[in-house]
Design a protein around this motif. Sequence first.
Motif: not given
Length: 386
Positions: A173-176, A201-209, A211-215, A239-245
Amino acid sequence: MTGTASAARKILVCDTTLRDGEQTCGVAFQVEEKVKIAQLLDEMGVDVIDAGFPASSQADQDAVRGIAALGLNARVVAFCRPNRTEIDLARACGANAIYTFVPTSDVHMRVKFGGTDSAVRERLKAEMADGIKYAKGLGMYVGCGSEDATRTPYDYLEEVLVLAQESGADLVGVADTVGSTTPDAFRTLISRLRSQIGVTLSLHCHNDFGLATANTVAGILGGADEVQCTINGIGERAGNASLEEVTVALTQLYGFETNVDLSRLKPMSDLIAGLSGIEVSPMKPIVGGNAFSHESGLHVSSVMKDSTAYEPLRPELVGHTRRIVMGKHSGKGIIAHVLDAHGLPYDDEVLAAVLLDVKAASVLTKSSVTEAQVIEIHRERTAVRP
């Protein structure tokens, strides 16, 4: 569709609402609530459920145990550090899969382990490799991720993830972790890693800027296989990347496939909002209250003829409903529609007067005007006519 997917690849969806999502300030799901959520996530088609961090609390142990006992189609994962004690605890809770992690950025190694020298790096890699091999020896599915990967020097990041793969990890996994990368940079990073990684290969993105969904989407375009998301994007800080988005963007804009039943997104969003106490913004894409709401006269007139004029997808697709509201920006068309629906008589003069009163009421109350109010306004306006 505005993007391109190479061959309608199937993307795995891991929901981490019950673990990372619960790290939202002030949120604490009850064990029975977690079990209920997990059951619904499974019915929705989520592939992997991050059920909790057993070493963090007795409550998480109980939740992982309760979810593991459900016999779900989804893989139930327990989160742990790569040491034998925590792996044994996850196993004792009934989990047959773990996601573990190792900090790789200089700042994380410095604040957590006191330095970034080669001795620290080698010790962390050795502990990670031992944990993976130990869990695999127990017959477990093992995912291993890099914490703060996007602020890690590339050569070291690749070294760690390749070692995880060689040690037997089924997934890397790769975490932002602090949401500080950009879509272009993340896609390039994942594409580069993809050439070295043969497992999932898995992704874990946070939303501080923001950009979590876009990333996350960019990472999938770079060749990743799995997205880790939360319902409503809840999680630490922003928060995290939104599952629905993420799922809607991947399937509707890029042509990828997932197992997620999109029609369950809005009901699940409402459930999580209620249980977490974290209200969903009306403007939130896909599930927000205003996502399919229309007030502007021009927009309403067009939508009533063909909804695709101002809606990129049908609200029913994601379990939502269209809402036509009346207010400051309304036109005669929607007023006439309401009056016709209730069999109320009017001419151009009455229609104009009712519309004028609707606009005034909306400005005065700073809110939309209901059908009942329109009917009352019509009654008042027609009552004073000779």
